[in-house]
Design a protein around this motif. Sequence first.
Motif, PDB file in Angstrom:
ATOM      1  N   GLN A   1      41.847  38.824  50.183  1.00  0.00           N
ATOM      2  CA  GLN A   1      42.615  39.032  48.931  1.00  0.00           C
ATOM      3  C   GLN A   1      43.315  38.154  48.163  1.00  0.00           C
ATOM      4  OE1 GLN A   1      42.990  42.971  48.491  1.00  0.00           O
ATOM      5  NE2 GLN A   1      43.903  42.224  46.191  1.00  0.00           N
ATOM      6  N   ARG A   2      43.689  36.735  48.823  1.00  0.00           N
ATOM      7  CA  ARG A   2      44.416  35.915  47.673  1.00  0.00           C
ATOM      8  C   ARG A   2      43.530  35.237  47.313  1.00  0.00           C
ATOM      9  NH1 ARG A   2      44.393  30.661  47.596  1.00  0.00           N
ATOM     10  NH2 ARG A   2      46.563  29.980  47.068  1.00  0.00           N
ATOM     11  N   LEU A   3      42.337  35.341  47.120  1.00  0.00           N
ATOM     12  CA  LEU A   3      41.024  34.763  46.272  1.00  0.00           C
ATOM     13  C   LEU A   3      41.291  35.887  44.865  1.00  0.00           C
ATOM     14  CD1 LEU A   3      38.610  33.985  48.732  1.00  0.00           C
ATOM     15  CD2 LEU A   3      39.993  32.641  46.389  1.00  0.00           C
TER      16      LEU A   3
ATOM     17  N   LEU B   1      42.791  47.620  43.469  1.00  0.00           N
ATOM     18  CA  LEU B   1      41.734  46.349  43.789  1.00  0.00           C
ATOM     19  C   LEU B   1      43.149  45.361  44.810  1.00  0.00           C
ATOM     20  CD1 LEU B   1      41.041  44.009  42.991  1.00  0.00           C
ATOM     21  CD2 LEU B   1      42.153  43.251  41.011  1.00  0.00           C
ATOM     22  N   GLU B   2      44.122  45.923  45.537  1.00  0.00           N
ATOM     23  CA  GLU B   2      44.878  45.103  45.908  1.00  0.00           C
ATOM     24  C   GLU B   2      45.384  45.645  47.277  1.00  0.00           C
ATOM     25  OE1 GLU B   2      46.108  48.775  44.148  1.00  0.00           O
ATOM     26  OE2 GLU B   2      46.095  47.124  43.724  1.00  0.00           O
ATOM     27  N   SER B   3      43.664  46.118  47.404  1.00  0.00           N
ATOM     28  CA  SER B   3      43.709  46.403  49.174  1.00  0.00           C
ATOM     29  C   SER B   3      42.009  46.160  49.518  1.00  0.00           C
ATOM     30  CB  SER B   3      43.957  47.858  49.320  1.00  0.00           C
ATOM     31  OG  SER B   3      43.617  49.813  48.627  1.00  0.00           O
ATOM     32  N   ILE B   4      41.472  45.962  48.316  1.00  0.00           N
ATOM     33  CA  ILE B   4      39.863  45.370  48.709  1.00  0.00           C
ATOM     34  C   ILE B   4      39.487  44.559  50.114  1.00  0.00           C
ATOM     35  CG2 ILE B   4      38.226  44.072  47.484  1.00  0.00           C
ATOM     36  CD1 ILE B   4      38.458  45.496  44.735  1.00  0.00           C
ATOM     37  N   GLY B   5      40.662  43.194  50.024  1.00  0.00           N
ATOM     38  CA  GLY B   5      40.406  42.251  51.367  1.00  0.00           C
ATOM     39  C   GLY B   5      40.277  43.045  52.382  1.00  0.00           C
TER      40      GLY B   5
ATOM     41  N   SER C   1      44.639  42.710  58.906  1.00  0.00           N
ATOM     42  CA  SER C   1      45.678  41.898  58.670  1.00  0.00           C
ATOM     43  C   SER C   1      45.630  40.020  57.598  1.00  0.00           C
ATOM     44  CB  SER C   1      46.718  41.570  59.068  1.00  0.00           C
ATOM     45  OG  SER C   1      48.418  41.302  58.402  1.00  0.00           O
ATOM     46  N   LEU C   2      44.664  39.176  59.306  1.00  0.00           N
ATOM     47  CA  LEU C   2      45.335  37.926  58.515  1.00  0.00           C
ATOM     48  C   LEU C   2      44.234  37.407  57.496  1.00  0.00           C
ATOM     49  CD1 LEU C   2      46.027  36.661  62.464  1.00  0.00           C
ATOM     50  CD2 LEU C   2      46.834  36.122  60.382  1.00  0.00           C
ATOM     51  N   TYR C   3      42.458  38.188  57.929  1.00  0.00           N
ATOM     52  CA  TYR C   3      41.296  37.728  57.286  1.00  0.00           C
ATOM     53  C   TYR C   3      41.169  38.586  55.874  1.00  0.00           C
ATOM     54  CZ  TYR C   3      36.504  35.289  56.611  1.00  0.00           C
ATOM     55  OH  TYR C   3      35.622  34.903  56.172  1.00  0.00           O
ATOM     56  N   GLY C   4      41.727  39.773  55.914  1.00  0.00           N
ATOM     57  CA  GLY C   4      41.754  40.304  54.967  1.00  0.00           C
ATOM     58  C   GLY C   4      42.612  40.295  54.183  1.00  0.00           C
TER      59      GLY C   4
END
Length: 189
Positions: free
Chosen positions: A176-178, A73-77, A169-172
């Motif tokens: 991820q924040r969501l 879950l922590e790397s999906i973005g 990094s930026l968009y991911g």
Amino acid sequence: MPAQNLPPRDAIRRAAGDLFVRDGYGATTVRAIAAAAGCDPALVIRHFGSKEGLFLATVSVSGDLTGILTGPLESIGRELVRYVLNGAGSPVAGVYRALLSASDRPEIKERLRASMHDVFVGPLAERIGGARPELRARLAAAQFAGLINACWLVGDPVLAQADHDAVISLYGDAIQRLLTCEDPPPSAG
């Protein structure tokens, strides 16, 4: 050129999938599909009912996302963004463009909605928890779709030339924040 040794229904499916991805929904005709499959156009209609029915039977968006959405879950973005950046010339990008080109048709629009829920929103909402998991998963899907549109449909040259690691990094991290942030408190109103 018709596919050799395939039953007519399978040859029609293969030909239709190739043509829808290559030429889009509007430019693909039943006659062209039949010619590519080596059969009569009436056989296409007999097997699938209509061009729209054939499109719905052959074009799917579910493919490669399952591995990402069931991963950590922590790397999906970041993985979703990497998928988009690496997939601009892939067959799935062609499928997406074909679906989008046909999305003015009610049945196809409904298929897109259902696919978004079944492939993306539903599985993520089950994993992220919180008070608003479906809303957060839908918002993440909207961000993901926005990047797909910019990269695969519009072909934004700035994004295409940007440092991929920076975009990931930026968009991911924005996606991820969501998925991993705390839910906002309920509104007082």
